[in-house]
Design a protein around this motif. Structure first.
Motif, PDB file in Angstrom:
ATOM      1  N   VAL A   1       0.832  -1.204   0.000  1.00 31.98           N
ATOM      2  CA  VAL A   1       0.000   0.000   0.000  1.00 31.98           C
ATOM      3  C   VAL A   1       0.864   1.251   0.000  1.00 31.98           C
ATOM      4  CG1 VAL A   1      -1.830   1.233   1.221  1.00 31.98           C
ATOM      5  CG2 VAL A   1      -1.738  -1.273   1.312  1.00 31.98           C
ATOM      6  N   SER A   2       0.538   2.199  -0.898  1.00 34.35           N
ATOM      7  CA  SER A   2       1.257   3.470  -0.926  1.00 34.35           C
ATOM      8  C   SER A   2       0.704   4.446   0.101  1.00 34.35           C
ATOM      9  CB  SER A   2       1.184   4.091  -2.327  1.00 34.35           C
ATOM     10  OG  SER A   2       1.891   3.316  -3.261  1.00 34.35           O
ATOM     11  N   TYR A   3      -0.638   4.583   0.119  1.00 38.07           N
ATOM     12  CA  TYR A   3      -1.260   5.483   1.093  1.00 38.07           C
ATOM     13  C   TYR A   3      -2.758   5.215   1.138  1.00 38.07           C
ATOM     14  CZ  TYR A   3      -2.026   8.206  -3.235  1.00 38.07           C
ATOM     15  OH  TYR A   3      -2.350   8.600  -4.509  1.00 38.07           O
ATOM     16  N   THR A   4      -3.397   5.741   2.188  1.00 38.32           N
ATOM     17  CA  THR A   4      -4.845   5.616   2.330  1.00 38.32           C
ATOM     18  C   THR A   4      -5.529   6.870   1.802  1.00 38.32           C
ATOM     19  OG1 THR A   4      -4.722   6.465   4.595  1.00 38.32           O
ATOM     20  CG2 THR A   4      -4.710   4.070   4.317  1.00 38.32           C
ATOM     21  N   ILE A   5      -6.812   6.714   1.479  1.00 37.98           N
ATOM     22  CA  ILE A   5      -7.645   7.820   0.993  1.00 37.98           C
ATOM     23  C   ILE A   5      -8.936   7.818   1.797  1.00 37.98           C
ATOM     24  CG2 ILE A   5      -8.908   8.755  -0.995  1.00 37.98           C
ATOM     25  CD1 ILE A   5      -6.898   7.172  -2.778  1.00 37.98           C
ATOM     26  N   GLU A   6      -9.262   8.948   2.383  1.00 33.98           N
ATOM     27  CA  GLU A   6     -10.511   9.100   3.126  1.00 33.98           C
ATOM     28  C   GLU A   6     -11.382  10.091   2.368  1.00 33.98           C
ATOM     29  OE1 GLU A   6      -8.692   8.494   7.626  1.00 33.98           O
ATOM     30  OE2 GLU A   6      -9.081  10.517   6.873  1.00 33.98           O
ATOM     31  N   VAL A   7     -12.595   9.693   2.028  1.00 33.55           N
ATOM     32  CA  VAL A   7     -13.461  10.566   1.230  1.00 33.55           C
ATOM     33  C   VAL A   7     -14.868  10.576   1.820  1.00 33.55           C
ATOM     34  CG1 VAL A   7     -13.907   8.683  -0.415  1.00 33.55           C
ATOM     35  CG2 VAL A   7     -14.353  11.037  -1.091  1.00 33.55           C
ATOM     36  N   PRO A   8     -15.462  11.764   2.000  1.00 37.18           N
ATOM     37  CA  PRO A   8     -16.840  11.823   2.502  1.00 37.18           C
ATOM     38  C   PRO A   8     -17.803  11.165   1.518  1.00 37.18           C
ATOM     39  CG  PRO A   8     -15.775  13.989   2.608  1.00 37.18           C
ATOM     40  CD  PRO A   8     -14.896  13.099   1.784  1.00 37.18           C
ATOM     41  N   LEU A   9     -18.743  10.385   2.032  1.00 41.45           N
ATOM     42  CA  LEU A   9     -19.704   9.722   1.142  1.00 41.45           C
ATOM     43  C   LEU A   9     -20.478  10.725   0.312  1.00 41.45           C
ATOM     44  CD1 LEU A   9     -21.524   6.715   2.854  1.00 41.45           C
ATOM     45  CD2 LEU A   9     -19.679   6.704   1.176  1.00 41.45           C
ATOM     46  N   ASP A  10     -20.925  11.812   0.928  1.00 41.11           N
ATOM     47  CA  ASP A  10     -21.714  12.790   0.190  1.00 41.11           C
ATOM     48  C   ASP A  10     -20.917  13.395  -0.957  1.00 41.11           C
ATOM     49  OD1 ASP A  10     -23.891  12.369   1.794  1.00 41.11           O
ATOM     50  OD2 ASP A  10     -23.626  14.172   3.015  1.00 41.11           O
ATOM     51  N   THR A  11     -19.628  13.582  -0.748  1.00 38.08           N
ATOM     52  CA  THR A  11     -18.767  14.101  -1.814  1.00 38.08           C
ATOM     53  C   THR A  11     -18.610  13.075  -2.925  1.00 38.08           C
ATOM     54  OG1 THR A  11     -17.523  15.520  -0.296  1.00 38.08           O
ATOM     55  CG2 THR A  11     -16.438  14.931  -2.358  1.00 38.08           C
ATOM     56  N   LEU A  12     -18.344  11.833  -2.533  1.00 42.47           N
ATOM     57  CA  LEU A  12     -18.128  10.768  -3.523  1.00 42.47           C
ATOM     58  C   LEU A  12     -19.371  10.525  -4.356  1.00 42.47           C
ATOM     59  CD1 LEU A  12     -16.203   8.582  -4.596  1.00 42.47           C
ATOM     60  CD2 LEU A  12     -17.066   7.079  -2.806  1.00 42.47           C
ATOM     61  N   PHE A  13     -20.544  10.600  -3.732  1.00 43.24           N
ATOM     62  CA  PHE A  13     -21.787  10.282  -4.427  1.00 43.24           C
ATOM     63  C   PHE A  13     -22.364  11.476  -5.178  1.00 43.24           C
ATOM     64  CE2 PHE A  13     -22.864   6.721  -1.152  1.00 43.24           C
ATOM     65  CZ  PHE A  13     -21.885   5.925  -1.715  1.00 43.24           C
ATOM     66  N   HIS A  14     -21.726  12.622  -5.130  1.00 43.90           N
ATOM     67  CA  HIS A  14     -22.231  13.791  -5.862  1.00 43.90           C
ATOM     68  C   HIS A  14     -22.123  13.527  -7.369  1.00 43.90           C
ATOM     69  CE1 HIS A  14     -22.611  17.893  -7.378  1.00 43.90           C
ATOM     70  NE2 HIS A  14     -23.117  18.216  -6.196  1.00 43.90           N
ATOM     71  N   PRO A  15     -23.141  13.890  -8.140  1.00 38.82           N
ATOM     72  CA  PRO A  15     -23.107  13.632  -9.593  1.00 38.82           C
ATOM     73  C   PRO A  15     -21.864  14.181 -10.291  1.00 38.82           C
ATOM     74  CG  PRO A  15     -25.297  14.331  -8.921  1.00 38.82           C
ATOM     75  CD  PRO A  15     -24.426  14.488  -7.710  1.00 38.82           C
ATOM     76  N   ASN A  16     -21.305  15.266  -9.781  1.00 37.07           N
ATOM     77  CA  ASN A  16     -20.119  15.857 -10.412  1.00 37.07           C
ATOM     78  C   ASN A  16     -18.875  14.998 -10.277  1.00 37.07           C
ATOM     79  OD1 ASN A  16     -21.669  18.024 -11.119  1.00 37.07           O
ATOM     80  ND2 ASN A  16     -20.848  19.424  -9.577  1.00 37.07           N
ATOM     81  N   ARG A  17     -18.928  14.007  -9.405  1.00 33.92           N
ATOM     82  CA  ARG A  17     -17.762  13.149  -9.209  1.00 33.92           C
ATOM     83  C   ARG A  17     -17.664  12.054 -10.270  1.00 33.92           C
ATOM     84  NH1 ARG A  17     -16.359  16.675  -6.748  1.00 33.92           N
ATOM     85  NH2 ARG A  17     -14.874  16.491  -8.415  1.00 33.92           N
ATOM     86  N   LYS A  18     -18.721  11.847 -11.025  1.00 34.42           N
ATOM     87  CA  LYS A  18     -18.704  10.814 -12.074  1.00 34.42           C
ATOM     88  C   LYS A  18     -18.179  11.408 -13.376  1.00 34.42           C
ATOM     89  CE  LYS A  18     -22.537   8.180 -10.100  1.00 34.42           C
ATOM     90  NZ  LYS A  18     -22.832   9.105  -8.987  1.00 34.42           N
ATOM     91  N   THR A  19     -17.347  10.635 -14.043  1.00 35.45           N
ATOM     92  CA  THR A  19     -16.731  11.131 -15.264  1.00 35.45           C
ATOM     93  C   THR A  19     -16.431   9.972 -16.201  1.00 35.45           C
ATOM     94  OG1 THR A  19     -14.940  12.542 -16.104  1.00 35.45           O
ATOM     95  CG2 THR A  19     -14.358  10.944 -14.397  1.00 35.45           C
TER      96      THR A  19
END
Length: 209
Positions: A148-166
């Protein structure tokens, strides 16, 4: 009661019901190798832990960046997890053991809320069983730096926002001479989450609405 506890209760109850499964996974599907009609008999069972935890009364998800090691999933963002071992009581135990070995998560601090739909990964011949876990406090990490290089912590609301999909270009370590356009989650810092990890997140997103 903090709002995130309501969300955890909702996810726990929803995981007891029939899952959206393949239809939800396919919303973020991106494959390097074509999916067979059924997983082969020699597919390797494995499990991953999708860990949720609160930070300042907001619910976060834990991911990690795999070390660059020229394997099929080298350098990719993923959940902690790996192959089933014959010493594991079951695949849930596999997910917890791997999370401990890779990033130091203590099994005693994780409540398993339930399981999402298994999915087969042709490029590595893994049958992946995803388990959703909850920790009451932000984890303390102890990384296995050979994995493992590093961990990533991301808020669910941020991750699930439509703008996060690409849709973006990626190169799979398994077939490094081919560039593919894939569906992905893109974090604010530019981190790309695609492949099986994105498909698992997509199903979790579907049951979290």
């Amino acid at each position: 009661m903090p709002g995130y506890q309501d969300k955890i209760s909702q996810i726990r109850e929803r995981l007891k019901e029939p899952l959206p499964g393949f239809a939800a996974q396919e919303r973020m599907a991106a494959r390097v190798v074509s999916m067979p009609a059924k997983a082969p008999d020699n597919a390797r069972p494995s499990a991953v832990l999708c860990l949720l935890f609160p930070v300042n009364d907001e619910l976060y998800m834990l991911l990690m960046k795999r070390r660059e090691d020229r394997t099929a999933h080298s350098g990719q963002v993923s959940f902690p997890g790996g192959s089933y071992d014959t010493t594991d009581a079951d695949l849930k135990a596999t997910a917890l053991r791997e999370a401990n070995e890779e990033i130091g998560i203590l099994s005693s601090e994780v409540e398993i809320l339930g399981a999402l739909t298994p999915l087969y990964i042709p490029v590595s011949n893994f049958n992946v069983y995803p388990y959703v876990g909850y920790a009451k406090q932000r984890p303390i990490y102890n990384l296995s730096h050979n994995e493992v290089s590093y961990t990533i912590e991301v808020p669910l609301d941020t991750l699930f926002h439509p703008n996060r999909k690409t849709i973006t270009d990626v190169i799979s370590p398994a077939i490094p001479d081919v560039i593919r356009k894939v569906k992905a989650y893109k974090l604010e810092d530019g981190t790309i989450i695609w492949g099986a990890t994105a498909m698992i997140i997509s199903e979790l997103e579907a049951i979290s609405d």
